[in-house]
Write a protein that holds these residues in place. Structure first.
Motif, PDB file in Angstrom:
ATOM      1  N   SER A 116       0.702  -0.908   0.164  1.00 58.87           N
ATOM      2  CA  SER A 116       0.417   0.101   0.075  1.00 58.87           C
ATOM      3  C   SER A 116       0.827   1.108  -0.180  1.00 58.87           C
ATOM      4  CB  SER A 116      -0.754   0.288   0.976  1.00 58.87           C
ATOM      5  OG  SER A 116      -1.741  -0.832   1.088  1.00 58.87           O
ATOM      6  N   ALA A 117       2.020   1.054   0.268  1.00 59.61           N
ATOM      7  CA  ALA A 117       2.638   2.054   1.074  1.00 59.61           C
ATOM      8  C   ALA A 117       3.517   2.322  -0.599  1.00 59.61           C
ATOM      9  CB  ALA A 117       4.121   2.322   1.955  1.00 59.61           C
ATOM     10  N   VAL A 118       4.394   1.719  -1.408  1.00 54.97           N
ATOM     11  CA  VAL A 118       4.686   1.753  -2.039  1.00 54.97           C
ATOM     12  C   VAL A 118       4.008   2.237  -3.104  1.00 54.97           C
ATOM     13  CG1 VAL A 118       5.721   0.267  -3.893  1.00 54.97           C
ATOM     14  CG2 VAL A 118       6.300  -0.355  -1.588  1.00 54.97           C
ATOM     15  N   ALA A 119       2.832   1.757  -3.629  1.00 58.94           N
ATOM     16  CA  ALA A 119       1.666   2.193  -4.989  1.00 58.94           C
ATOM     17  C   ALA A 119       1.098   3.661  -4.071  1.00 58.94           C
ATOM     18  CB  ALA A 119       0.686   1.286  -4.716  1.00 58.94           C
ATOM     19  N   THR A 126      -1.211   1.120  -8.044  1.00 57.31           N
ATOM     20  CA  THR A 126      -2.880   1.020  -7.017  1.00 57.31           C
ATOM     21  C   THR A 126      -1.944  -0.537  -6.960  1.00 57.31           C
ATOM     22  OG1 THR A 126      -3.422  -1.144  -9.466  1.00 57.31           O
ATOM     23  CG2 THR A 126      -4.607   1.177  -9.371  1.00 57.31           C
ATOM     24  N   ARG A 127      -2.711  -0.815  -5.661  1.00 62.52           N
ATOM     25  CA  ARG A 127      -2.328  -1.427  -5.249  1.00 62.52           C
ATOM     26  C   ARG A 127      -2.416  -3.306  -5.694  1.00 62.52           C
ATOM     27  NH1 ARG A 127      -3.447  -6.207  -1.620  1.00 62.52           N
ATOM     28  NH2 ARG A 127      -1.906  -5.699   0.676  1.00 62.52           N
ATOM     29  N   GLN A 128      -3.211  -3.486  -6.840  1.00 65.99           N
ATOM     30  CA  GLN A 128      -2.702  -3.817  -7.778  1.00 65.99           C
ATOM     31  C   GLN A 128      -2.434  -4.452  -8.594  1.00 65.99           C
ATOM     32  OE1 GLN A 128      -6.255  -2.652  -6.894  1.00 65.99           O
ATOM     33  NE2 GLN A 128      -6.985  -3.923  -5.962  1.00 65.99           N
ATOM     34  N   ALA A 129      -1.242  -3.227  -8.984  1.00 65.74           N
ATOM     35  CA  ALA A 129      -0.672  -2.854 -10.320  1.00 65.74           C
ATOM     36  C   ALA A 129       1.069  -3.689  -8.977  1.00 65.74           C
ATOM     37  CB  ALA A 129      -0.791  -2.020 -10.607  1.00 65.74           C
ATOM     38  N   VAL A 130       1.029  -3.042  -8.449  1.00 64.29           N
ATOM     39  CA  VAL A 130       2.317  -3.323  -7.650  1.00 64.29           C
ATOM     40  C   VAL A 130       2.024  -4.407  -6.949  1.00 64.29           C
ATOM     41  CG1 VAL A 130       3.554  -3.321  -4.938  1.00 64.29           C
ATOM     42  CG2 VAL A 130       2.009  -1.124  -5.794  1.00 64.29           C
TER      43      VAL A 130
END
Length: 214
Positions: free
Chosen positions: A182-185, A191-195
């Protein structure tokens, strides 16, 4: 009171390849004198029956007994057998004469002879069925084209990734530093899904980047 007879041209322009001006010009070249043009743009004849189209439904209010309705072909009125036959028969019962630009066909309720009525209705049914059959054939051809393209990834690269190579590397570096997904996104703007996809599917991510020359 004088009854004014009007000729309406209805067009459905569903793709960028089609042109309203071209359809109207075809009608004029065929000898039709148009009093008013009514057109729906970007509307599918498969998904929307005439009554549900923004402009198509106006025909049911505007057309009066004695008026003429001109269309390029019956598929402009619909792509479904029942819809097309219902629309044409409704207008005929209302005293409207329908003309097609292609082949200059005419449908009206003038005749009272049952045999001629049967022939007319059979022809309407045949043309409506042809319109639906053509739609089904187009769907099959389209699906076949997509499947063939999928077998050649360069022609069908799939959906473009929301990340490029720079963001991909940034995501991996941040994850390696211990940041949560979440922090990276939030940091990278993905999006979190992409991460998660970048983290868990490195081979798929690389293949997608290569397909899109990213």
């Amino acid at each position: 009171m004088e009854v004014i007879i009007a000729t309406f041209f209805y067009a459905r322009v569903s793709t960028v390849e089609q042109s309203l001006d071209h359809q109207v010009s075809q009608a004029n070249d065929a000898g039709f004198e148009i009093d008013e043009v009514i057109a729906d743009h970007g509307v599918s004849g498969v998904q929307h029956i005439l009554k549900d189209r923004p402009e198509g439904k106006r025909l049911f209010d505007k057309l009066r007994h004695g008026d003429h309705l001109v269309v390029r072909w019956v598929d402009r009125l619909g792509r479904n057998y029942e819809d097309v036959t219902d629309v044409i028969r409704h207008f005929i019962r209302s005293g409207v004469t329908i003309h097609t630009v292609i082949n200059k066909m005419t449908f009206d309720g003038v005749t009272t002879d049952p045999v001629q009525q049967a022939v007319r209705d059979a022809l309407i049914g045949f043309l409506a069925a042809t319109a639906q059959a053509q739609t089904e054939a187009n769907k099959i051809a389209q699906r076949a084209g997509i499947e063939a393209a999928k077998r050649n990834p360069k022609k069908y690269p799939g959906r473009k990734p929301s990340f490029d190579r720079l963001k991909t590397e940034l995501v991996r570096n941040l994850i390696n530093k211990g940041l949560g997904t979440s922090a990276v996104a939030k940091e990278v703007g993905l999006t979190r899904q992409a991460v998660l996809r970048i983290r868990d599917d490195p081979q798929g991510v690389e293949a997608a980047l290569q397909r899109w020359d990213m």
